[in-house]
Write a protein that holds these residues in place. Structure first.
Motif, PDB file in Angstrom:
ATOM      1  N   ASP A 166      21.002  34.947   0.329  1.00  0.00           N
ATOM      2  CA  ASP A 166      21.116  36.406   0.257  1.00  0.00           C
ATOM      3  C   ASP A 166      21.699  37.015   1.529  1.00  0.00           C
ATOM      4  OD1 ASP A 166      20.037  36.382  -2.299  1.00  0.00           O
ATOM      5  OD2 ASP A 166      17.986  36.748  -1.578  1.00  0.00           O
ATOM      6  N   ALA A 167      21.767  36.224   2.611  1.00  0.00           N
ATOM      7  CA  ALA A 167      22.274  36.743   3.888  1.00  0.00           C
ATOM      8  C   ALA A 167      23.609  36.126   4.281  1.00  0.00           C
ATOM      9  CB  ALA A 167      21.233  36.491   4.985  1.00  0.00           C
ATOM     10  N   ARG A 168      24.186  35.301   3.416  1.00  0.00           N
ATOM     11  CA  ARG A 168      25.461  34.668   3.749  1.00  0.00           C
ATOM     12  C   ARG A 168      26.565  35.714   3.831  1.00  0.00           C
ATOM     13  NH1 ARG A 168      24.247  29.309   0.294  1.00  0.00           N
ATOM     14  NH2 ARG A 168      22.797  28.449   1.825  1.00  0.00           N
ATOM     15  N   SER A 169      27.520  35.441   4.698  1.00  0.00           N
ATOM     16  CA  SER A 169      28.670  36.331   4.943  1.00  0.00           C
ATOM     17  C   SER A 169      28.254  37.655   5.567  1.00  0.00           C
ATOM     18  CB  SER A 169      29.468  36.571   3.654  1.00  0.00           C
ATOM     19  OG  SER A 169      29.988  35.348   3.175  1.00  0.00           O
ATOM     20  N   SER A 170      27.080  37.690   6.199  1.00  0.00           N
ATOM     21  CA  SER A 170      26.627  38.909   6.878  1.00  0.00           C
ATOM     22  C   SER A 170      26.631  38.749   8.394  1.00  0.00           C
ATOM     23  CB  SER A 170      25.215  39.282   6.403  1.00  0.00           C
ATOM     24  OG  SER A 170      24.276  38.328   6.874  1.00  0.00           O
ATOM     25  N   GLY A 171      27.051  37.575   8.877  1.00  0.00           N
ATOM     26  CA  GLY A 171      27.089  37.342  10.321  1.00  0.00           C
ATOM     27  C   GLY A 171      25.882  36.618  10.867  1.00  0.00           C
ATOM     28  N   VAL A 172      24.894  36.345  10.037  1.00  0.00           N
ATOM     29  CA  VAL A 172      23.666  35.708  10.501  1.00  0.00           C
ATOM     30  C   VAL A 172      23.942  34.290  10.988  1.00  0.00           C
ATOM     31  CG1 VAL A 172      21.366  34.900   9.819  1.00  0.00           C
ATOM     32  CG2 VAL A 172      22.192  37.104   9.034  1.00  0.00           C
ATOM     33  N   GLY A 173      24.636  33.486  10.190  1.00  0.00           N
ATOM     34  CA  GLY A 173      24.941  32.117  10.583  1.00  0.00           C
ATOM     35  C   GLY A 173      25.786  32.078  11.836  1.00  0.00           C
ATOM     36  N   ALA A 174      26.772  32.956  11.915  1.00  0.00           N
ATOM     37  CA  ALA A 174      27.632  33.009  13.104  1.00  0.00           C
ATOM     38  C   ALA A 174      26.820  33.370  14.340  1.00  0.00           C
ATOM     39  CB  ALA A 174      28.759  34.011  12.888  1.00  0.00           C
ATOM     40  N   HIS A 175      25.891  34.314  14.188  1.00  0.00           N
ATOM     41  CA  HIS A 175      25.044  34.707  15.310  1.00  0.00           C
ATOM     42  C   HIS A 175      24.170  33.530  15.771  1.00  0.00           C
ATOM     43  CE1 HIS A 175      22.763  37.498  17.842  1.00  0.00           C
ATOM     44  NE2 HIS A 175      21.688  36.828  17.450  1.00  0.00           N
ATOM     45  N   LEU A 176      23.578  32.834  14.826  1.00  0.00           N
ATOM     46  CA  LEU A 176      22.719  31.704  15.179  1.00  0.00           C
ATOM     47  C   LEU A 176      23.533  30.597  15.842  1.00  0.00           C
ATOM     48  CD1 LEU A 176      19.958  30.388  15.238  1.00  0.00           C
ATOM     49  CD2 LEU A 176      20.306  29.683  12.855  1.00  0.00           C
ATOM     50  N   LEU A 177      24.709  30.291  15.315  1.00  0.00           N
ATOM     51  CA  LEU A 177      25.551  29.264  15.932  1.00  0.00           C
ATOM     52  C   LEU A 177      25.960  29.679  17.345  1.00  0.00           C
ATOM     53  CD1 LEU A 177      26.925  26.528  15.613  1.00  0.00           C
ATOM     54  CD2 LEU A 177      28.862  27.708  14.562  1.00  0.00           C
ATOM     55  N   ALA A 178      26.270  30.940  17.561  1.00  0.00           N
ATOM     56  CA  ALA A 178      26.603  31.425  18.902  1.00  0.00           C
ATOM     57  C   ALA A 178      25.409  31.275  19.846  1.00  0.00           C
ATOM     58  CB  ALA A 178      27.055  32.886  18.837  1.00  0.00           C
ATOM     59  N   GLN A 179      24.206  31.530  19.346  1.00  0.00           N
ATOM     60  CA  GLN A 179      23.005  31.340  20.167  1.00  0.00           C
ATOM     61  C   GLN A 179      22.851  29.867  20.563  1.00  0.00           C
ATOM     62  OE1 GLN A 179      20.420  33.648  21.143  1.00  0.00           O
ATOM     63  NE2 GLN A 179      22.054  35.094  20.706  1.00  0.00           N
ATOM     64  N   LEU A 180      23.139  28.959  19.621  1.00  0.00           N
ATOM     65  CA  LEU A 180      23.061  27.526  19.928  1.00  0.00           C
ATOM     66  C   LEU A 180      24.103  27.140  20.968  1.00  0.00           C
ATOM     67  CD1 LEU A 180      22.511  26.016  16.371  1.00  0.00           C
ATOM     68  CD2 LEU A 180      20.780  26.456  18.138  1.00  0.00           C
ATOM     69  N   GLU A 181      25.297  27.697  20.864  1.00  0.00           N
ATOM     70  CA  GLU A 181      26.337  27.411  21.853  1.00  0.00           C
ATOM     71  C   GLU A 181      25.917  27.895  23.235  1.00  0.00           C
ATOM     72  OE1 GLU A 181      29.836  29.193  20.171  1.00  0.00           O
ATOM     73  OE2 GLU A 181      30.118  27.532  18.751  1.00  0.00           O
ATOM     74  N   ASP A 182      25.336  29.089  23.313  1.00  0.00           N
ATOM     75  CA  ASP A 182      24.844  29.604  24.597  1.00  0.00           C
ATOM     76  C   ASP A 182      23.764  28.686  25.162  1.00  0.00           C
ATOM     77  OD1 ASP A 182      26.553  31.769  24.456  1.00  0.00           O
ATOM     78  OD2 ASP A 182      25.011  33.174  23.765  1.00  0.00           O
ATOM     79  N   ARG A 183      22.869  28.243  24.324  1.00  0.00           N
ATOM     80  CA  ARG A 183      21.810  27.335  24.759  1.00  0.00           C
ATOM     81  C   ARG A 183      22.417  26.038  25.285  1.00  0.00           C
ATOM     82  NH1 ARG A 183      16.272  26.042  21.585  1.00  0.00           N
ATOM     83  NH2 ARG A 183      16.534  28.263  21.295  1.00  0.00           N
ATOM     84  N   ALA A 184      23.385  25.506  24.556  1.00  0.00           N
ATOM     85  CA  ALA A 184      24.037  24.257  24.965  1.00  0.00           C
ATOM     86  C   ALA A 184      24.669  24.409  26.345  1.00  0.00           C
ATOM     87  CB  ALA A 184      25.082  23.849  23.925  1.00  0.00           C
ATOM     88  N   ARG A 185      25.349  25.512  26.574  1.00  0.00           N
ATOM     89  CA  ARG A 185      25.954  25.744  27.897  1.00  0.00           C
ATOM     90  C   ARG A 185      24.891  25.776  28.986  1.00  0.00           C
ATOM     91  NH1 ARG A 185      28.677  29.474  24.775  1.00  0.00           N
ATOM     92  NH2 ARG A 185      30.831  28.887  24.358  1.00  0.00           N
ATOM     93  N   ARG A 186      23.812  26.529  28.741  1.00  0.00           N
ATOM     94  CA  ARG A 186      22.736  26.636  29.741  1.00  0.00           C
ATOM     95  C   ARG A 186      22.115  25.284  30.060  1.00  0.00           C
ATOM     96  NH1 ARG A 186      21.046  30.734  26.377  1.00  0.00           N
ATOM     97  NH2 ARG A 186      19.179  29.556  25.833  1.00  0.00           N
ATOM     98  N   LEU A 187      22.086  24.379  29.058  1.00  0.00           N
ATOM     99  CA  LEU A 187      21.461  23.071  29.229  1.00  0.00           C
ATOM    100  C   LEU A 187      22.455  22.000  29.677  1.00  0.00           C
ATOM    101  CD1 LEU A 187      19.057  23.199  26.169  1.00  0.00           C
ATOM    102  CD2 LEU A 187      18.472  23.460  28.590  1.00  0.00           C
ATOM    103  N   GLY A 188      23.649  22.407  30.057  1.00  0.00           N
ATOM    104  CA  GLY A 188      24.617  21.476  30.605  1.00  0.00           C
ATOM    105  C   GLY A 188      25.330  20.605  29.585  1.00  0.00           C
ATOM    106  N   CYS A 189      25.405  21.052  28.355  1.00  0.00           N
ATOM    107  CA  CYS A 189      26.089  20.278  27.324  1.00  0.00           C
ATOM    108  C   CYS A 189      27.597  20.510  27.396  1.00  0.00           C
ATOM    109  CB  CYS A 189      25.591  20.679  25.937  1.00  0.00           C
ATOM    110  SG  CYS A 189      23.855  20.277  25.664  1.00  0.00           S
ATOM    111  N   VAL A 190      28.349  19.502  26.986  1.00  0.00           N
ATOM    112  CA  VAL A 190      29.806  19.617  26.961  1.00  0.00           C
ATOM    113  C   VAL A 190      30.306  20.098  25.603  1.00  0.00           C
ATOM    114  CG1 VAL A 190      30.143  17.901  28.776  1.00  0.00           C
ATOM    115  CG2 VAL A 190      30.134  17.161  26.380  1.00  0.00           C
TER     116      VAL A 190
END
Length: 143
Positions: A86-110
């Motif tokens: 019910d929330a697809r195509s509303s930006g929720v998945g993109a927001h969560l993936l962006a949060q994971l990318e930010d976390r990865a950067r903070r944790l020194g991931c490539v």
């Protein structure tokens, strides 16, 4: 859409109430007991469940992920990423993936890596739209 993103651990009621139903959309063979056993064991191996909630407190998306040290460098591996239909195509998945990318950067991931089922064309479009590349084929053999 405003979202609250937080980690959910196996000892929290939100795991079965909010996270499990979304994970089961991808993994329908996981019953209640199987999901609880999987979550406990995988959490002990470093798996983190991150959930995105809307302002009304509804869980709209979930990611299961872990940090791995590999010969390709330190990476954040996403085991599962699923958005409430019910929330697809509303930006929720993109927001969560962006949060994971930010976390990865903070944790020194490539990089962030994930697998997507070969028949899941909607997910493929989503990942390509976020500039993710197909960099490998994942092979498996049932035992």
């Amino acid at each position: 859409m405003e979202l609250i993103v937080c980690d959910v651990t196996p000892d929290q009621v939100e795991l079965e109430r909010d996270v499990a139903p979304l994970i089961r959309l991808l993994r329908p063979g996981l019953g209640r007991a199987e999901f609880a056993a999987f979550a406990a064991e995988a959490h002990g191996q470093g798996l983190v469940f991150t959930a995105a909630y809307d302002p009304r407190g509804r869980c709209r998306a979930v990611a299961a992920h872990r940090i791995l040290a590999t010969s390709r460098g330190r990476l954040l591996l996403v085991d599962d990423l699923v958005t409430d239909p019910d929330a697809r195509s509303s930006g929720v998945g993109a927001h969560l993936l962006a949060q994971l990318e930010d976390r990865a950067r903070r944790l020194g991931c490539v990089r962030v890596e994930l697998d997507s089922g070969v028949a899941n064309h909607g997910a493929h479009r989503f990942y390509h739209a976020r500039r993710m590349a197909i960099v490998a084929l994942h092979f498996a053999r049932e035992l």
